[in-house]
Design a protein around this motif. Sequence first.
Motif, PDB file in Angstrom:
ATOM      1  N   LEU A  61      17.033  62.468  15.353  1.00  0.00           N
ATOM      2  CA  LEU A  61      18.287  63.151  15.641  1.00  0.00           C
ATOM      3  C   LEU A  61      18.251  63.844  17.004  1.00  0.00           C
ATOM      4  O   LEU A  61      19.248  63.845  17.734  1.00  0.00           O
ATOM      5  CB  LEU A  61      18.615  64.149  14.530  1.00  0.00           C
ATOM      6  N   SER A  62      17.084  64.395  17.365  1.00  0.00           N
ATOM      7  CA  SER A  62      17.059  65.082  18.666  1.00  0.00           C
ATOM      8  C   SER A  62      17.149  64.087  19.825  1.00  0.00           C
ATOM      9  O   SER A  62      17.623  64.426  20.901  1.00  0.00           O
ATOM     10  CB  SER A  62      15.852  66.016  18.808  1.00  0.00           C
ATOM     11  N   LYS A  63      16.755  62.847  19.584  1.00  0.00           N
ATOM     12  CA  LYS A  63      16.870  61.819  20.633  1.00  0.00           C
ATOM     13  C   LYS A  63      18.327  61.598  21.027  1.00  0.00           C
ATOM     14  O   LYS A  63      18.639  61.236  22.149  1.00  0.00           O
ATOM     15  CB  LYS A  63      16.331  60.488  20.094  1.00  0.00           C
ATOM     16  N   VAL A  64      19.218  61.763  20.037  1.00  0.00           N
ATOM     17  CA  VAL A  64      20.613  61.425  20.254  1.00  0.00           C
ATOM     18  C   VAL A  64      21.281  62.337  21.284  1.00  0.00           C
ATOM     19  O   VAL A  64      22.318  62.006  21.844  1.00  0.00           O
ATOM     20  CB  VAL A  64      21.364  61.434  18.906  1.00  0.00           C
ATOM     21  N   THR A  65      20.695  63.495  21.539  1.00  0.00           N
ATOM     22  CA  THR A  65      21.303  64.362  22.560  1.00  0.00           C
ATOM     23  C   THR A  65      20.628  64.153  23.921  1.00  0.00           C
ATOM     24  O   THR A  65      20.835  64.925  24.842  1.00  0.00           O
ATOM     25  CB  THR A  65      21.209  65.840  22.127  1.00  0.00           C
ATOM     26  N   ASN A  66      19.880  63.082  24.022  1.00  0.00           N
ATOM     27  CA  ASN A  66      19.252  62.771  25.303  1.00  0.00           C
ATOM     28  C   ASN A  66      20.094  61.686  26.008  1.00  0.00           C
ATOM     29  O   ASN A  66      20.197  60.563  25.534  1.00  0.00           O
ATOM     30  CB  ASN A  66      17.831  62.273  24.998  1.00  0.00           C
ATOM     31  N   PRO A  67      20.698  62.026  27.163  1.00  0.00           N
ATOM     32  CA  PRO A  67      21.611  61.078  27.824  1.00  0.00           C
ATOM     33  C   PRO A  67      20.969  59.717  28.089  1.00  0.00           C
ATOM     34  O   PRO A  67      21.630  58.690  27.942  1.00  0.00           O
ATOM     35  CB  PRO A  67      21.960  61.785  29.131  1.00  0.00           C
ATOM     36  N   GLU A  68      19.691  59.724  28.448  1.00  0.00           N
ATOM     37  CA  GLU A  68      19.036  58.439  28.739  1.00  0.00           C
ATOM     38  C   GLU A  68      19.016  57.547  27.506  1.00  0.00           C
ATOM     39  O   GLU A  68      19.286  56.345  27.565  1.00  0.00           O
ATOM     40  CB  GLU A  68      17.591  58.678  29.182  1.00  0.00           C
ATOM     41  N   TYR A  69      18.650  58.167  26.398  1.00  0.00           N
ATOM     42  CA  TYR A  69      18.581  57.418  25.141  1.00  0.00           C
ATOM     43  C   TYR A  69      19.949  56.840  24.790  1.00  0.00           C
ATOM     44  O   TYR A  69      20.083  55.666  24.442  1.00  0.00           O
ATOM     45  CB  TYR A  69      18.079  58.338  24.026  1.00  0.00           C
ATOM     46  N   ILE A  70      20.987  57.677  24.942  1.00  0.00           N
ATOM     47  CA  ILE A  70      22.352  57.228  24.604  1.00  0.00           C
ATOM     48  C   ILE A  70      22.752  56.062  25.494  1.00  0.00           C
ATOM     49  O   ILE A  70      23.255  55.032  25.026  1.00  0.00           O
ATOM     50  CB  ILE A  70      23.368  58.379  24.764  1.00  0.00           C
ATOM     51  N   ARG A  71      22.493  56.214  26.787  1.00  0.00           N
ATOM     52  CA  ARG A  71      22.900  55.151  27.736  1.00  0.00           C
ATOM     53  C   ARG A  71      22.180  53.847  27.408  1.00  0.00           C
ATOM     54  O   ARG A  71      22.781  52.769  27.441  1.00  0.00           O
ATOM     55  CB  ARG A  71      22.613  55.590  29.163  1.00  0.00           C
ATOM     56  N   GLU A  72      20.914  53.979  27.059  1.00  0.00           N
ATOM     57  CA  GLU A  72      20.127  52.775  26.736  1.00  0.00           C
ATOM     58  C   GLU A  72      20.708  52.089  25.498  1.00  0.00           C
ATOM     59  O   GLU A  72      20.933  50.884  25.464  1.00  0.00           O
ATOM     60  CB  GLU A  72      18.687  53.226  26.466  1.00  0.00           C
ATOM     61  N   LYS A  73      21.037  52.913  24.477  1.00  0.00           N
ATOM     62  CA  LYS A  73      21.562  52.337  23.230  1.00  0.00           C
ATOM     63  C   LYS A  73      22.956  51.744  23.417  1.00  0.00           C
ATOM     64  O   LYS A  73      23.322  50.785  22.739  1.00  0.00           O
ATOM     65  CB  LYS A  73      21.625  53.402  22.125  1.00  0.00           C
ATOM     66  N   LEU A  74      23.746  52.376  24.326  1.00  0.00           N
ATOM     67  CA  LEU A  74      25.118  51.907  24.485  1.00  0.00           C
ATOM     68  C   LEU A  74      25.275  50.844  25.568  1.00  0.00           C
ATOM     69  O   LEU A  74      26.384  50.414  25.861  1.00  0.00           O
ATOM     70  CB  LEU A  74      26.056  53.090  24.780  1.00  0.00           C
ATOM     71  N   ALA A  75      24.138  50.423  26.123  1.00  0.00           N
ATOM     72  CA  ALA A  75      24.203  49.445  27.213  1.00  0.00           C
ATOM     73  C   ALA A  75      24.895  48.163  26.766  1.00  0.00           C
ATOM     74  O   ALA A  75      25.711  47.596  27.486  1.00  0.00           O
ATOM     75  CB  ALA A  75      22.805  49.159  27.727  1.00  0.00           C
ATOM     76  N   ASP A  76      24.609  47.710  25.514  1.00  0.00           N
ATOM     77  CA  ASP A  76      25.199  46.445  25.053  1.00  0.00           C
ATOM     78  C   ASP A  76      26.282  46.627  23.999  1.00  0.00           C
ATOM     79  O   ASP A  76      27.073  45.729  23.745  1.00  0.00           O
ATOM     80  CB  ASP A  76      24.108  45.543  24.442  1.00  0.00           C
ATOM     81  N   GLU A  77      26.287  47.762  23.342  1.00  0.00           N
ATOM     82  CA  GLU A  77      27.230  47.970  22.230  1.00  0.00           C
ATOM     83  C   GLU A  77      28.174  49.112  22.546  1.00  0.00           C
ATOM     84  O   GLU A  77      27.825  50.013  23.313  1.00  0.00           O
ATOM     85  CB  GLU A  77      26.447  48.357  20.951  1.00  0.00           C
ATOM     86  N   LYS A  78      29.330  49.096  21.917  1.00  0.00           N
ATOM     87  CA  LYS A  78      30.279  50.187  22.115  1.00  0.00           C
ATOM     88  C   LYS A  78      29.899  51.432  21.316  1.00  0.00           C
ATOM     89  O   LYS A  78      30.321  52.538  21.616  1.00  0.00           O
ATOM     90  CB  LYS A  78      31.691  49.723  21.701  1.00  0.00           C
ATOM     91  N   SER A  79      29.120  51.212  20.219  1.00  0.00           N
ATOM     92  CA  SER A  79      28.732  52.375  19.422  1.00  0.00           C
ATOM     93  C   SER A  79      27.423  52.109  18.695  1.00  0.00           C
ATOM     94  O   SER A  79      27.017  50.954  18.544  1.00  0.00           O
ATOM     95  CB  SER A  79      29.829  52.708  18.403  1.00  0.00           C
ATOM     96  N   PHE A  80      26.777  53.162  18.264  1.00  0.00           N
ATOM     97  CA  PHE A  80      25.603  53.001  17.405  1.00  0.00           C
ATOM     98  C   PHE A  80      25.554  54.143  16.389  1.00  0.00           C
ATOM     99  O   PHE A  80      26.256  55.140  16.528  1.00  0.00           O
ATOM    100  CB  PHE A  80      24.305  52.892  18.217  1.00  0.00           C
ATOM    101  N   TYR A  81      24.723  53.941  15.369  1.00  0.00           N
ATOM    102  CA  TYR A  81      24.644  54.918  14.279  1.00  0.00           C
ATOM    103  C   TYR A  81      23.230  55.472  14.161  1.00  0.00           C
ATOM    104  O   TYR A  81      22.269  54.758  14.436  1.00  0.00           O
ATOM    105  CB  TYR A  81      24.919  54.265  12.928  1.00  0.00           C
ATOM    106  N   ASP A 110      35.005  52.270  31.964  1.00  0.00           N
ATOM    107  CA  ASP A 110      34.209  51.534  32.949  1.00  0.00           C
ATOM    108  C   ASP A 110      32.783  51.312  32.459  1.00  0.00           C
ATOM    109  O   ASP A 110      32.394  51.782  31.400  1.00  0.00           O
ATOM    110  CB  ASP A 110      34.232  52.245  34.315  1.00  0.00           C
ATOM    111  N   ASP A 111      32.008  50.586  33.274  1.00  0.00           N
ATOM    112  CA  ASP A 111      30.633  50.253  32.880  1.00  0.00           C
ATOM    113  C   ASP A 111      29.717  51.470  32.854  1.00  0.00           C
ATOM    114  O   ASP A 111      28.741  51.509  32.126  1.00  0.00           O
ATOM    115  CB  ASP A 111      30.052  49.208  33.855  1.00  0.00           C
ATOM    116  N   HIS A 112      30.061  52.430  33.698  1.00  0.00           N
ATOM    117  CA  HIS A 112      29.211  53.611  33.732  1.00  0.00           C
ATOM    118  C   HIS A 112      29.436  54.444  32.464  1.00  0.00           C
ATOM    119  O   HIS A 112      30.557  54.868  32.171  1.00  0.00           O
ATOM    120  CB  HIS A 112      29.555  54.430  34.980  1.00  0.00           C
ATOM    121  N   ILE A 113      28.367  54.634  31.716  1.00  0.00           N
ATOM    122  CA  ILE A 113      28.534  55.316  30.424  1.00  0.00           C
ATOM    123  C   ILE A 113      28.452  56.827  30.609  1.00  0.00           C
ATOM    124  O   ILE A 113      27.422  57.342  31.052  1.00  0.00           O
ATOM    125  CB  ILE A 113      27.460  54.843  29.427  1.00  0.00           C
ATOM    126  N   SER A 114      29.554  57.497  30.291  1.00  0.00           N
ATOM    127  CA  SER A 114      29.540  58.950  30.418  1.00  0.00           C
ATOM    128  C   SER A 114      30.353  59.620  29.308  1.00  0.00           C
ATOM    129  O   SER A 114      29.949  60.625  28.748  1.00  0.00           O
ATOM    130  CB  SER A 114      30.092  59.356  31.787  1.00  0.00           C
TER     131      SER A 114
END
Length: 693
Positions: A230-250, A274-278
Amino acid sequence: MLKEEKRIDYNLTEYLLHPFSDDQNLAAIQIKQMIDEMPGGFFVYRADQDKKILYANKAMYQLLNCSTKEEFQELTHNSFRGIVYSGDWEDVEKTIAEQTDNHPNNLNDIKYRIVQKGGNIRWIDDYRYFVRSKNKEDIFYVFAGEKTQYREEMEKMNQKQLRHLEIIEGLSIDYESIFYVDLDKNTIQPYRVSSRLKKQFGEKYSFKEFNGFDKEYISTWVYEEDKEILSKVTNPEYIREKLADEKSFYVYYRVIDGENIEHLQLRVVDVGKDDHISQIILGYRSIDKEVRHEMEQKELLKIALEQAKSAIAVKNTFLSNMSHDIRTPMNAIIGFAALAKHSIDDQEKLMQCLDQIESSGTHLMNLLHDILEISRIESGTVSVEHEACSLRDILESVERKVLPWAKEKEISVTFDYSDIRHDGIYSDPQKLSQILLRLASNAVKYTENHGNISIIITEQTSLEDYAIFQFVVEDNGIGIDEHFLSHIYEPFERQKNTTLSKVQGTGLGLTITKNLVEMMGGTIQISSSLGKGSRFLVTLSLSIQHKQEPPQPDSDYSSFTYSPPKRILLVEDNQLNLEIEVELLQDAGFLLDTAEDGSIAVDKVKQAVPGYYDVILMDIQMPVMDGYQATRIIRSLSNPAQSKIPIIALSANVFDEDRKKSMESGMNLHLAKPIDLLKLLKAIHQMIQSSAC
Ligand code: ADP
């Protein structure tokens, strides 16, 4: 259960239609504040006659050259009509009506003129959404902007905002917490906050720094093993990596409240275009119900699987025991029959072979009988009778059978039932003697020559209507070891097999005995010691007769004789069965007529003088026409003297379903094969009596 989550609902539409101010709606207020500051003009109005404006943002005031809400309201009379230049009104109204009718969810932009404060006229673009509230009140969300060179960009921004609104509105049904996150700015803005997360945002639901915003939440609530994920989810790098190919993750995790664990799901959605995930939305929802349901399903499946496995194991053991236990006597029969052929001239040897064949045949018969008995008990087709009988008579008949068995092994038997004070009882005499005979026969079988057996029956307590009797069968035989005692009632279980013990048996006797005792509402207990002997104690509570009833006529076949004799039509396709049954029934004094299948039986009934047959005994499975169909035809005959003849089904099919089918086809009774003569005679007697009435 965890305490109910206090949900803080966001719904801008409801809020604008029915403004409320309690703190539960802070999230709606929050979003209004966001729109207030939006660069493009935005307003909301009712789609009815009055076109009342429910809300307009600051950019909208400016568009009309007003600096305050009051100026805006004064200029427009707080109505959409007051915004539009009067010369354009008709066209605007028409276009909106057309678009709403044809594409309610996808309106094109409209261009019209507005009259600013001070009288200046400006062209604007109007981009709108049609929304229907919970109470079916129609409103328009309108994004409006001057036709400037920035118009397109502004529209894009407005649309982006709207998209967030839509997503949040959509999510808000299921999610207990919803946040909008800007990863570039490292901010998080709450829209709905569960009571567990409320603490982090304060009463005003202010913006916060995103990274690590949930530290306290995680350390207070989250299950130890799930903290890391759960603490990983508030890490922007982790989020960007997970959302690179998908619109969402759980992410699935658990929170713990005292002793209770609740399952939650955190959904992370990329809402940027846009492609830049923010731009991210975080939605937290409880999936406890789903998880519990799934767990229950899994548990049920596991149980079903175990049951299926154990059923297969039981079936396999049954089959392997069966094949062994049947094969042994079969081999003996075949082997001794071959030997007999060779010894045809040697009288003594021939006799020995025939003796062996006879004993193996009897054993096979007993085995089949026991298997059938078990399947009848298990299928629930065996019922316990409740008839007036003499306990002494039952015990005497048991004694008469046991003594010769014991004599063969020179075993001495003590049979004592002198303690009985109530002889007249109501019970099931067949079952009671079967229980005692099975225990006594085991005592004889598992006791060495010259041993001792005692069978003692005592009346323990007697109350007004019933008495408790104890039946003890004790021997000083080989005894039973402790380990085997716990399996002794399981079918086919034997301490030693026939080859080892030289004692013939099936391992079914005690299974049947225990079932019979329990069916009669009693208990059975064993105490035994290896090498010393065994003691079986059966305790039964039996109803007692208040006045001695005359003995039932069933104890003697002769009580069923009639003068003139009654005539039975016996319908049976198996020649051997036919011969045996004819002989038995003729011996009992009946006149017999036979038919080899259902259709012959129907013809015979039709051709006979009405009243000729008193009872029909009907087999079920027969060639040409089965027993059910024959019965149905007989029952449909027009002459009642033919159609009402009592019909008793005699069938090897003994399950409830078969019994039901017999009754449905119109038979009066369903009896199981092999025939229990006494039972059959009783049934025939009963049929004759009732058809005479
Ligand atoms: P069977 O006698 O046909 O094997 P039962 O179900 O009647 O089957 O008994 C199961 C087993 O319990 C027997 O094989 C035997 O090992 C043991 N048993 C039953 N009664 C006695 C007894 N009185 N003394 C010693 N062993 C017994």
